[in-house]
Write an enzyme that holds these catalytic residues in place. Structure first.
Site, mmCIF file in Angstrom:
data_model
loop_
_atom_site.group_PDB
_atom_site.id
_atom_site.type_symbol
_atom_site.label_atom_id
_atom_site.label_comp_id
_atom_site.label_asym_id
_atom_site.label_seq_id
_atom_site.Cartn_x
_atom_site.Cartn_y
_atom_site.Cartn_z
ATOM 1 N N HIS A 88 1.784 4.533 -2.994
ATOM 2 C CA HIS A 88 1.935 5.989 -2.827
ATOM 3 C C HIS A 88 3.310 6.416 -3.349
ATOM 4 C CE1 HIS A 88 -1.648 6.716 -0.440
ATOM 5 N NE2 HIS A 88 -1.279 5.884 0.510
ATOM 6 N N HIS A 107 0.839 -1.210 0.000
ATOM 7 C CA HIS A 107 0.000 0.000 0.000
ATOM 8 C C HIS A 107 0.874 1.262 0.000
ATOM 9 C CE1 HIS A 107 -3.610 2.398 1.443
ATOM 10 N NE2 HIS A 107 -2.610 3.214 1.713
ATOM 11 N N GLU A 108 1.865 1.299 0.878
ATOM 12 C CA GLU A 108 2.716 2.488 0.971
ATOM 13 C C GLU A 108 3.602 2.625 -0.268
ATOM 14 O OE1 GLU A 108 1.905 4.620 3.135
ATOM 15 O OE2 GLU A 108 0.602 3.205 4.187
HETATM 16 ZN ZN LIG Z 1 -2.401 5.244 2.077
#
Ligand SMILES: [Zn+2]
Ligand SMILES: [Zn+2]
Length: 150
Positions: free
Chosen positions: A71, A67-68
């Site tokens: 980004h 998830h990170e």
């Molecule tokens: Zn996030």
């Protein structure tokens, strides 16, 4: 898992799931309480909450890393890196990252919730803060509440 092992894991996850290198720093940040991880826009570094690993284990922790990294890679490429951006949603779905963070309270912290029971309908209610049972009544039947000991 220590900091060096975390750094290596994030680098490996980046290569395996994105076929791109992670060239910044990954750190366990003890100040993160409710979030599993965080991408720092200014430095491009990633912070992680060790609690995800401790409470949910390696599989879920890897999903937070993914998830990170979504980004991270999207931001560096000048694409839509925010949760609401379609670039982000698509990449997250393609790589299998976690969509939200689960409850990161420890079992002890969960126990510390204040529990009440309605004397009339027996509904159980838990609140983070103490409730004044002389004034607060059951939301279902307006019955009186009593505190339950953990
Ligand atoms: Zn996030
Ligand atoms: Zn009730």
């Amino acid at each position: 898992m220590n900091q060096i092992e975390l750094q290596r894991l994030v680098e490996e996850t980046s290569l395996t799931n994105f076929s791109k290198p992670f060239l910044h720093k990954a750190t366990f940040n003890a100040r993160l309480k409710t979030t599993g991880g965080r991408y720092l826009l200014k430095t491009h570094d990633l912070d992680f909450n060790k609690r995800v690993l401790e409470i949910y284990g390696m599989t879920d922790f890897t999903k937070v890393i993914i998830h990170e990294l979504c980004h991270y890679h999207l931001h560096l490429e000048g694409r839509g890196y925010r949760h609401r951006d379609s670039d982000f949603k698509n990449l997250l779905a393609a790589t299998g990252g976690s969509r939200y963070v689960k409850d990161l309270r420890t079992p002890e912290e969960r126990q510390s919730l204040h529990q009440y029971r309605c004397v009339k309908c027996a509904a159980e209610i838990s609140r983070k803060n103490k409730v004044n049972v002389a004034r607060y009544v059951c939301g279902k039947c307006r019955g009186r509440l009593i505190a339950i000991e953990n």
